[in-house]
Write a protein that holds these residues in place. Structure first.
Motif, PDB file in Angstrom:
ATOM      1  N   LEU A   1       2.649  15.692  -5.939  1.00  0.00           N
ATOM      2  CA  LEU A   1       1.539  16.802  -5.523  1.00  0.00           C
ATOM      3  C   LEU A   1       2.674  17.884  -5.218  1.00  0.00           C
ATOM      4  CD1 LEU A   1      -1.555  14.911  -3.879  1.00  0.00           C
ATOM      5  CD2 LEU A   1      -1.834  16.456  -6.270  1.00  0.00           C
ATOM      6  N   LEU A   2       3.063  17.343  -4.701  1.00  0.00           N
ATOM      7  CA  LEU A   2       4.770  18.149  -3.572  1.00  0.00           C
ATOM      8  C   LEU A   2       5.216  18.759  -5.044  1.00  0.00           C
ATOM      9  CD1 LEU A   2       6.064  18.721  -1.413  1.00  0.00           C
ATOM     10  CD2 LEU A   2       7.531  17.425  -1.887  1.00  0.00           C
ATOM     11  N   LEU A   3       5.792  17.679  -5.545  1.00  0.00           N
ATOM     12  CA  LEU A   3       6.597  18.324  -7.030  1.00  0.00           C
ATOM     13  C   LEU A   3       5.818  19.336  -7.473  1.00  0.00           C
ATOM     14  CD1 LEU A   3       8.627  15.004  -8.127  1.00  0.00           C
ATOM     15  CD2 LEU A   3       9.383  17.606  -6.742  1.00  0.00           C
ATOM     16  N   VAL A   4       4.639  18.687  -8.697  1.00  0.00           N
ATOM     17  CA  VAL A   4       3.997  19.639  -9.567  1.00  0.00           C
ATOM     18  C   VAL A   4       3.177  20.568  -8.939  1.00  0.00           C
ATOM     19  CG1 VAL A   4       1.665  19.091 -11.330  1.00  0.00           C
ATOM     20  CG2 VAL A   4       3.535  17.274 -10.514  1.00  0.00           C
ATOM     21  N   TYR A   5       2.333  20.402  -7.682  1.00  0.00           N
ATOM     22  CA  TYR A   5       1.890  21.457  -7.264  1.00  0.00           C
ATOM     23  C   TYR A   5       2.373  23.391  -5.089  1.00  0.00           C
ATOM     24  CZ  TYR A   5      -2.027  19.549  -9.879  1.00  0.00           C
ATOM     25  OH  TYR A   5      -2.715  19.086 -10.480  1.00  0.00           O
ATOM     26  N   VAL A   6       2.784  21.910  -4.768  1.00  0.00           N
ATOM     27  CA  VAL A   6       3.470  22.280  -3.605  1.00  0.00           C
ATOM     28  C   VAL A   6       4.785  23.075  -3.446  1.00  0.00           C
ATOM     29  CG1 VAL A   6       3.808  22.274  -1.491  1.00  0.00           C
ATOM     30  CG2 VAL A   6       1.958  20.993  -2.140  1.00  0.00           C
TER      31      VAL A   6
ATOM     32  N   GLN B   1       1.211  -1.120   0.048  1.00  0.00           N
ATOM     33  CA  GLN B   1       0.059  -0.298   0.141  1.00  0.00           C
ATOM     34  C   GLN B   1       1.191   1.314   0.022  1.00  0.00           C
ATOM     35  OE1 GLN B   1      -2.510  -0.512   3.560  1.00  0.00           O
ATOM     36  NE2 GLN B   1      -3.612  -1.884   2.966  1.00  0.00           N
ATOM     37  N   ILE B   2       1.815   1.777   0.887  1.00  0.00           N
ATOM     38  CA  ILE B   2       2.978   2.306   0.997  1.00  0.00           C
ATOM     39  C   ILE B   2       3.550   2.728  -0.505  1.00  0.00           C
ATOM     40  CG2 ILE B   2       4.745   2.998   1.712  1.00  0.00           C
ATOM     41  CD1 ILE B   2       4.339   2.126   4.464  1.00  0.00           C
ATOM     42  N   LEU B   3       3.378   1.816  -0.958  1.00  0.00           N
ATOM     43  CA  LEU B   3       4.942   1.863  -2.295  1.00  0.00           C
ATOM     44  C   LEU B   3       3.580   2.138  -3.620  1.00  0.00           C
ATOM     45  CD1 LEU B   3       6.989  -1.536  -2.359  1.00  0.00           C
ATOM     46  CD2 LEU B   3       7.427   1.145  -1.806  1.00  0.00           C
ATOM     47  N   PHE B   4       2.532   1.782  -3.149  1.00  0.00           N
ATOM     48  CA  PHE B   4       1.476   2.157  -4.268  1.00  0.00           C
ATOM     49  C   PHE B   4       0.694   3.780  -4.631  1.00  0.00           C
ATOM     50  CE2 PHE B   4       1.118  -2.378  -5.775  1.00  0.00           C
ATOM     51  CZ  PHE B   4       0.527  -2.290  -6.557  1.00  0.00           C
ATOM     52  N   THR B   5       1.083   4.325  -2.818  1.00  0.00           N
ATOM     53  CA  THR B   5       0.282   5.294  -2.542  1.00  0.00           C
ATOM     54  C   THR B   5       1.369   7.260  -2.402  1.00  0.00           C
ATOM     55  OG1 THR B   5       0.400   4.629  -0.048  1.00  0.00           O
ATOM     56  CG2 THR B   5      -1.448   4.389  -1.880  1.00  0.00           C
ATOM     57  N   ALA B   6       3.037   6.283  -1.803  1.00  0.00           N
ATOM     58  CA  ALA B   6       3.658   6.985  -2.740  1.00  0.00           C
ATOM     59  C   ALA B   6       4.028   8.468  -3.172  1.00  0.00           C
ATOM     60  CB  ALA B   6       4.995   5.976  -2.092  1.00  0.00           C
ATOM     61  N   PRO B   7       3.973   7.458  -4.811  1.00  0.00           N
ATOM     62  CA  PRO B   7       3.927   8.239  -5.732  1.00  0.00           C
ATOM     63  C   PRO B   7       2.849   9.294  -6.458  1.00  0.00           C
ATOM     64  CG  PRO B   7       4.328   5.801  -6.835  1.00  0.00           C
ATOM     65  CD  PRO B   7       3.704   6.470  -5.063  1.00  0.00           C
ATOM     66  N   LEU B   8       1.891   8.885  -5.575  1.00  0.00           N
ATOM     67  CA  LEU B   8       0.306  10.180  -5.598  1.00  0.00           C
ATOM     68  C   LEU B   8       1.259  11.757  -4.534  1.00  0.00           C
ATOM     69  CD1 LEU B   8      -1.953  11.719  -6.785  1.00  0.00           C
ATOM     70  CD2 LEU B   8      -2.872  10.533  -4.142  1.00  0.00           C
TER      71      LEU B   8
END
Length: 279
Positions: free
Chosen positions: A21-26, A10-17
């Motif tokens: 978001l950090l790289l593209v938006y924040v 679960q961590i591996l699948f959700t980590a990219p999101l």
């Protein structure tokens, strides 16, 4: 403590999101926020312009006015379409589905130019009216707020349909049958029972549409013709056509803060109500 395989997966699948978001938006947003307080000089002068500059205030008032009008029209039209989609006959549901899905296959730019071809001085409406002898000179139907509202409403109606349809499908038929059995007319059932039970969908649709309208750029730029500038277009003008990046950044930050507040309201009020009605 060792992580179990399902937890690790679960961590591996959700980590990219969150990374995306950090790289593209924040990070870009933080850079824009830094510009708003450092350009041209360090301080909050650009934010003072948001409440003191007559031009910015006029654009802000126009944006709120257009957004509120588009939201009201979109939700009203979407409510009728969603009602037919959920409670209509089979062929009515198929027609409603076409009205909902077909607009998603056409780009916003194409639809804006379609409205321009329809409403311009040499457009279809003016051509037909002049050919029929009803008018002598073309009617001015573009480069004004009315054309912007029409184009934006056309784009946003389908987005308002889905939360409304979800709320309508969650209505318990037994409640409507009970009201009918007590002698209430169809109109009374709609206004006193059905509409209040679908109010969470109305609130959700209104918030979603209003958030979308705040960031509209293409449709107001084409149909407004520079005479109905909204906040998103003001950001573009300040960033790319006049050397005032600080003000453009301040307007951008204000829009993001407003959108975040509206989304918080959506998750705080509309989403729990919809989930509760679904249960």
């Amino acid at each position: 403590m060792r992580l179990r395989t399902p937890q690790l997966t679960q961590i591996l699948f959700t980590a990219p999101l969150p990374v995306l978001l950090l790289l593209v938006y924040v990070i870009p947003f933080l850079g824009i926020a830094r510009w708003s307080v450092t350009m041209p000089t360090l301080g909050l002068g650009q934010y003072e312009k948001l409440v003191g500059d007559p031009l910015v205030l006029s654009v802000l008032v126009r944006t709120v006015r257009i957004c509120a009008t588009v939201t009201a029209l979109s939700v009203a039209a979407a409510y009728a379409i969603a009602y037919v989609w959920v409670r209509g006959t089979r062929w009515q549901q198929r027609v409603a589905e076409l009205c909902i899905l077909v607009p998603f296959w056409i780009s916003v730019l194409t639809r804006a130019f379609g409205w321009l071809a329809l409403l311009s001085n040499r457009g279809l409406i003016n051509t037909w009216l002049q050919a029929a002898g009803l008018i002598d000179s073309p009617l001015s139907m573009v480069r004004n707020e009315a054309s912007v509202v029409a184009g934006m409403t056309h784009v946003l109606i389908p987005f308002a349909v889905f939360p409304l349809a979800s709320a309508m499908r969650a209505v318990d038929e037994r409640v409507l049958l009970a009201a009918r059995g007590l002698g209430a007319s169809r109109l009374r059932i709609f206004w006193s029972v059905f509409l209040p039970m679908t109010a969470p969908g109305v609130i959700g649709a209104a918030l979603i549409v209003f958030v979308f309208t705040l960031g509209f750029f293409v449709t107001p730029a084409i149909l407004g013709g520079g005479r109905s500038i909204m906040m998103a277009e003001l950001v573009y003008l300040r960033m790319f056509q006049s050397p005032d990046w600080g003000l453009g950044a301040a307007v951008s930050v204000m829009l993001v803060v407003v959108v975040m507040g509206l989304m918080a309201a959506l998750f705080r009020f509309a989403r729990p109500a919809l989930m509760g009605s679904a249960r």
